[in-house]
Design a protein around this motif. Structure first.
Motif, short mmCIF file in Angstrom:
data_model
loop_
_atom_site.label_atom_id
_atom_site.label_comp_id
_atom_site.label_asym_id
_atom_site.label_seq_id
_atom_site.Cartn_x
_atom_site.Cartn_y
_atom_site.Cartn_z
N ARG B 53 0.83 -1.21 0.00
CA ARG B 53 0.00 0.00 0.00
C ARG B 53 0.87 1.26 0.00
NH1 ARG B 53 -2.49 -0.83 4.65
NH2 ARG B 53 -1.33 0.78 5.75
N LYS B 54 1.90 1.24 0.82
CA LYS B 54 2.76 2.43 0.91
C LYS B 54 3.55 2.65 -0.38
CE LYS B 54 3.04 2.97 5.85
NZ LYS B 54 3.80 2.87 7.11
N LEU B 55 4.02 1.56 -0.97
CA LEU B 55 4.76 1.70 -2.22
C LEU B 55 3.86 2.23 -3.33
CD1 LEU B 55 6.91 -1.56 -2.16
CD2 LEU B 55 7.75 0.79 -1.96
N LEU B 56 2.65 1.71 -3.38
CA LEU B 56 1.74 2.13 -4.46
C LEU B 56 1.34 3.59 -4.30
CD1 LEU B 56 -0.45 -1.06 -4.98
CD2 LEU B 56 1.44 -0.20 -6.36
N LYS B 57 1.44 4.08 -3.09
CA LYS B 57 1.14 5.50 -2.86
C LYS B 57 2.27 6.38 -3.41
CE LYS B 57 0.54 7.61 1.18
NZ LYS B 57 0.30 7.68 2.66
N GLU B 58 3.46 5.84 -3.47
CA GLU B 58 4.61 6.65 -3.89
C GLU B 58 4.88 6.61 -5.39
OE1 GLU B 58 5.75 8.71 -1.92
OE2 GLU B 58 5.16 7.93 0.03
N ILE B 59 4.70 5.44 -5.98
CA ILE B 59 5.11 5.37 -7.39
C ILE B 59 4.06 6.01 -8.31
CG2 ILE B 59 6.44 3.24 -7.06
CD1 ILE B 59 4.17 1.88 -8.81
N LYS B 60 4.53 6.40 -9.47
CA LYS B 60 3.66 6.97 -10.49
C LYS B 60 3.56 5.92 -11.58
CE LYS B 60 3.13 11.27 -13.06
NZ LYS B 60 3.77 12.57 -13.35
N ARG B 61 2.39 5.33 -11.68
CA ARG B 61 2.28 4.15 -12.55
C ARG B 61 2.56 4.42 -14.02
NH1 ARG B 61 -1.93 -0.18 -10.07
NH2 ARG B 61 -1.88 0.54 -7.93
N GLU B 62 2.33 5.66 -14.44
CA GLU B 62 2.59 5.97 -15.86
C GLU B 62 4.08 6.10 -16.14
OE1 GLU B 62 0.71 9.21 -14.26
OE2 GLU B 62 0.00 7.29 -13.51
N GLU B 63 4.88 6.20 -15.10
CA GLU B 63 6.31 6.44 -15.33
C GLU B 63 7.22 5.40 -14.69
OE1 GLU B 63 7.89 10.34 -14.86
OE2 GLU B 63 5.93 11.30 -15.12
N ASP B 64 6.75 4.78 -13.62
CA ASP B 64 7.62 3.90 -12.84
C ASP B 64 7.16 2.45 -12.96
OD1 ASP B 64 8.61 6.37 -11.98
OD2 ASP B 64 7.30 6.37 -10.22
N ASN B 65 8.03 1.56 -12.52
CA ASN B 65 7.66 0.15 -12.47
C ASN B 65 8.04 -0.43 -11.11
OD1 ASN B 65 8.65 -2.97 -13.04
ND2 ASN B 65 6.82 -2.40 -14.20
N LEU B 66 7.13 -1.20 -10.59
CA LEU B 66 7.35 -1.84 -9.29
C LEU B 66 7.04 -3.32 -9.42
CD1 LEU B 66 7.66 -1.76 -6.11
CD2 LEU B 66 5.18 -1.37 -6.06
N ARG B 67 7.94 -4.15 -8.91
CA ARG B 67 7.68 -5.59 -8.92
C ARG B 67 7.91 -6.16 -7.53
NH1 ARG B 67 7.56 -5.95 -14.49
NH2 ARG B 67 7.22 -8.16 -14.86
N LEU B 68 7.00 -6.99 -7.13
CA LEU B 68 7.08 -7.65 -5.83
C LEU B 68 7.13 -9.15 -6.08
CD1 LEU B 68 4.25 -5.55 -4.09
CD2 LEU B 68 6.73 -5.16 -3.98
N TYR B 69 8.24 -9.76 -5.71
CA TYR B 69 8.41 -11.20 -5.89
C TYR B 69 8.29 -11.88 -4.54
CZ TYR B 69 10.46 -9.86 -10.38
OH TYR B 69 10.69 -9.33 -11.64
N ARG B 70 7.50 -12.89 -4.49
CA ARG B 70 7.32 -13.64 -3.25
C ARG B 70 8.18 -14.90 -3.30
NH1 ARG B 70 1.94 -14.52 -0.03
NH2 ARG B 70 1.24 -12.70 -1.22
N LEU B 71 9.16 -14.96 -2.46
CA LEU B 71 10.06 -16.13 -2.46
C LEU B 71 9.48 -17.24 -1.61
CD1 LEU B 71 13.78 -15.05 -2.02
CD2 LEU B 71 12.50 -15.47 -4.11
#
Lengths: 97, 97
Positions: B53-71
Motif C-alpha cells: 500500500r505504501k509503495l503504491l502510494k509513492e510510485i507513479k504508474r505511468e512512469e515507474d515500475n514496481l515488482r514484488l516477488y514472493r520467495l
C-alpha cells in the motif's frame, strides 16, 4: 523454472559501463527485461547453469553485485507488477536509476 | 515470508528523483537493501499489505515500475548472491546504474 536476475554494476568507470552492457546482453539471451537491471528468465536447469556461468564471467565481484532468485511456479502466483514496463532501454549510455 | 521489492523509478524529473527517495525510504522500513533498487523484506502477510500500500502510494504508474516477488522459504534455497553488497547508497543524488 523462473529465475529473476538482478544486477548492480558499478558504472563509475568505462570498464564498468562495458560490464553493464555485457551483463544485459547475456540476460537478453535468456529472458525478458522487466526493469533496467532486472530480467525474468524461464529456463531449464541446464540453461540456468549456462546463464549463471556467463554472468559470473562478466561481473567483477569486487565491484558489482548479482542476485539470482528462483521463483516457485506458477510464476504468476509469485509476482506482482505495477506501473509501466518500459520496452526501450539504452544500454549504450549510462542510465539514471 | 520473503518479499523481493524491485523498482524502476523514472528520475528524469525532480519529482521522479523525489519519488525514488521516498520509495527507498518505504522499503528501508520493511527490509534490507541489497542493490540500488532491490530490497529483501521478511514480512508477515499484514506487513506485506502495508508495504504494498505504501509503495503504491509513492510510485507513479505511468512512469515507474514496481515488482514484488514472493520467495518460497527457506529463502536461502531460492537466492544466490555474488559479489559485493554495498552498504552505502546515496539516495539524495541521482544514481548511475
Amino acid at each position: 523454472m523462473w529465475i529473476i536476475v538482478a544486477y548492480d554494476v558499478n558504472t563509475e568507470t568505462k570498464a564498468g559501463r562495458r560490464r553493464l552492457r555485457r551483463v544485459a546482453q547475456v540476460c537478453k539471451n535468456f529472458g525478458q527485461r522487466v526493469q533496467k537491471s532486472v530480467f525474468e528468465c524461464q529456463v531449464s536447469e541446464m540453461k540456468f547453469e549456462e546463464l549463471r556461468r556467463k554472468l559470473l564471467k562478466e561481473i567483477k565481484r569486487e565491484e558489482d553485485n548479482l542476485r539470482l532468485y528462483r521463483l516457485t511456479e506458477p510464476r504468476d502466483d509469485h509476482v506482482e507488477t505495477y506501473g509501466l514496463t518500459r520496452t526501450i532501454f539504452f544500454d549504450d549510455e549510462p542510465l539514471i536509476v
